[in-house]
Design a protein around this motif. Structure first.
Motif, PDB file in Angstrom:
ATOM      1  N   ILE A  44       0.834  -1.206   0.000  1.00  0.00           N
ATOM      2  CA  ILE A  44       0.000   0.000   0.000  1.00  0.00           C
ATOM      3  C   ILE A  44       0.866   1.251   0.000  1.00  0.00           C
ATOM      4  N   GLU A  45       1.949   1.240   0.743  1.00  0.00           N
ATOM      5  CA  GLU A  45       2.842   2.407   0.765  1.00  0.00           C
ATOM      6  C   GLU A  45       3.427   2.672  -0.621  1.00  0.00           C
ATOM      7  N   GLN A  46       3.823   1.619  -1.333  1.00  0.00           N
ATOM      8  CA  GLN A  46       4.365   1.776  -2.694  1.00  0.00           C
ATOM      9  C   GLN A  46       3.303   2.344  -3.624  1.00  0.00           C
ATOM     10  N   ARG A  50      -0.020   9.384  -4.703  1.00  0.00           N
ATOM     11  CA  ARG A  50       0.078  10.635  -3.946  1.00  0.00           C
ATOM     12  C   ARG A  50       1.531  10.828  -3.502  1.00  0.00           C
ATOM     13  N   PRO A  51       2.383  11.260  -4.402  1.00  0.00           N
ATOM     14  CA  PRO A  51       3.819  11.370  -4.096  1.00  0.00           C
ATOM     15  C   PRO A  51       4.136  12.271  -2.913  1.00  0.00           C
ATOM     16  N   SER A  52       3.249  13.202  -2.596  1.00  0.00           N
ATOM     17  CA  SER A  52       3.524  14.143  -1.511  1.00  0.00           C
ATOM     18  C   SER A  52       3.213  13.570  -0.129  1.00  0.00           C
ATOM     19  N   VAL A  53       2.577  12.397  -0.089  1.00  0.00           N
ATOM     20  CA  VAL A  53       2.173  11.819   1.196  1.00  0.00           C
ATOM     21  C   VAL A  53       3.398  11.431   2.019  1.00  0.00           C
ATOM     22  N   LEU A  89      -2.702   3.974  10.176  1.00  0.00           N
ATOM     23  CA  LEU A  89      -3.846   4.150   9.285  1.00  0.00           C
ATOM     24  C   LEU A  89      -3.940   3.047   8.235  1.00  0.00           C
ATOM     25  N   ILE A  90      -2.848   2.739   7.568  1.00  0.00           N
ATOM     26  CA  ILE A  90      -2.867   1.686   6.541  1.00  0.00           C
ATOM     27  C   ILE A  90      -3.222   0.348   7.175  1.00  0.00           C
ATOM     28  N   LEU A  91      -2.625   0.052   8.317  1.00  0.00           N
ATOM     29  CA  LEU A  91      -2.914  -1.205   9.009  1.00  0.00           C
ATOM     30  C   LEU A  91      -4.399  -1.314   9.333  1.00  0.00           C
ATOM     31  N   TYR A  92      -5.005  -0.232   9.800  1.00  0.00           N
ATOM     32  CA  TYR A  92      -6.421  -0.270  10.155  1.00  0.00           C
ATOM     33  C   TYR A  92      -7.292  -0.579   8.935  1.00  0.00           C
ATOM     34  N   PHE A  93      -6.956   0.016   7.799  1.00  0.00           N
ATOM     35  CA  PHE A  93      -7.741  -0.274   6.590  1.00  0.00           C
ATOM     36  C   PHE A  93      -7.532  -1.713   6.118  1.00  0.00           C
ATOM     37  N   LEU A  94      -6.330  -2.222   6.237  1.00  0.00           N
ATOM     38  CA  LEU A  94      -6.083  -3.617   5.875  1.00  0.00           C
ATOM     39  C   LEU A  94      -6.933  -4.555   6.729  1.00  0.00           C
ATOM     40  N   LYS A 115      -7.276  -0.181  -1.054  1.00  0.00           N
ATOM     41  CA  LYS A 115      -6.989   0.980  -1.902  1.00  0.00           C
ATOM     42  C   LYS A 115      -8.245   1.822  -2.124  1.00  0.00           C
ATOM     43  N   GLN A 116      -9.383   1.150  -2.373  1.00  0.00           N
ATOM     44  CA  GLN A 116     -10.631   1.872  -2.635  1.00  0.00           C
ATOM     45  C   GLN A 116     -11.077   2.666  -1.413  1.00  0.00           C
ATOM     46  N   LYS A 117     -11.079   2.007  -0.249  1.00  0.00           N
ATOM     47  CA  LYS A 117     -11.540   2.666   0.973  1.00  0.00           C
ATOM     48  C   LYS A 117     -10.590   3.791   1.393  1.00  0.00           C
ATOM     49  N   LEU A 118      -9.307   3.542   1.274  1.00  0.00           N
ATOM     50  CA  LEU A 118      -8.331   4.559   1.656  1.00  0.00           C
ATOM     51  C   LEU A 118      -8.427   5.769   0.729  1.00  0.00           C
ATOM     52  N   THR A 119      -8.642   5.532  -0.562  1.00  0.00           N
ATOM     53  CA  THR A 119      -8.803   6.625  -1.517  1.00  0.00           C
ATOM     54  C   THR A 119     -10.012   7.484  -1.155  1.00  0.00           C
TER      55      THR A 119
END
Length: 276
Positions: A30-32, A38-41, A49-54, A65-69
């Protein structure tokens, strides 16, 4: 103090077991992807945050990816909910004092976080519905920041509609309801149950609008009751809901003080949502 889980494998549902290897590889994926989208992230090492969505998607990469977007777009677009979140603002202080969003201090017997959403506690002539939702999200964000286990066991939301008036209903046009439902469906926690209690008959029209915007899965998790809660045997509810736990006012005082002590957290999130 943050409550975190151990490094041992844990179940995230549907037979999926989270291991260190799966967690590390999935977060890296997800980070890649985010670096391309979003290169500025900037993602702090301690970000969850990513872990919670996973976990919310049971490690489905495409759904993550869909939910995080959608989540990130909502944070940028809905400035009326996610901007100006200084807890010292007078209009927010009033809503913290009233207690419009009250997480219980104990989990239920299934380890789920129970939150009481007092839909009619505020004065619709005095308080904006956008600020009510803002306070809801502020406390929910802090809850997830402080307790990682919520991302595993999910949230039960009890909407207490005692005393709801036409003025409250008029604050919720279909466009507002749609935004609210979309936010719930794309937040990094699992809504296990949405229970509406003390529901007057005339409010069913508004609730039907809510359900019309829900996914089929979320609709199955909605319960409507003219009286009390169906989970009263699973958790000690406040006296206002027939239990013997902390009162609404005690919970409101607790969460107001906790929010104020964590004011720097909101300042960090304002700069970077990945500080969750």
């Amino acid at each position: 103090m943050r409550q975190e889980i151990t490094s041992a494998p844990v179940s995230v549902g549907n037979g999926v077991e989270e291991t260190i290897e799966l967690r590390t590889a999935s977060i890296a994926t997800i980070e890649q992807w985010l670096q391309l989208e979003r290169p500025s992230v900037q993602i702090p090492p301690e970000s969850k945050l990513i872990l919670y969505f996973l976990r919310t998607t049971k490690y489905n990469i495409d759904k993550t990816k869909q939910k995080l977007t959608t989540f990130l777009k909502n944070r940028e677009k809905l400035t009326e909910w996610f901007g100006d979140r200084d807890p010292l603002r007078p209009e927010l202080q009033e809503l913290f004092d009233i207690g419009v969003f009250l997480p219980l201090l104990q989990k239920d017997q299934l380890n789920r976080q129970v939150v009481i959403v007092r839909t009619s506690a505020h004065d619709p002539k005095r308080h904006k519905q956008d600020n009510v939702f803002k306070v809801d999200k502020m406390i929910l964000d802090l809850l997830m920041h402080l307790d990682e286990t919520i991302s595993l066991h999910g949230v039960v939301a009890i909407f207490d509609m005692q005393g709801v008036t036409l003025g409250h209903a008029l604050q919720l046009p279909p466009s507002m309801i749609k935004k609210s439902v979309e936010s719930w469906e794309n937040y990094p926690c699992k809504p296990k149950l949405l229970e509406f209690v003390n529901v007057p008959i005339h409010v069913n029209i508004v609730l039907n609008v809510f359900r019309s915007f829900m996914s089929a899965k979320l609709k199955e998790r909605v319960i409507i009751s003219k009286k009390g809660s169906t989970i009263e045997d699973l958790v000690n509810l406040p006296p206002e809901l027939g239990g013997s736990g902390e009162t609404y006012q005690q919970l409101a005082d607790h969460w107001k003080q906790l929010v104020l002590r964590n004011a720097p957290f909101y300042a960090r999130m304002q700069q970077n949502v990945f500080d969750l």
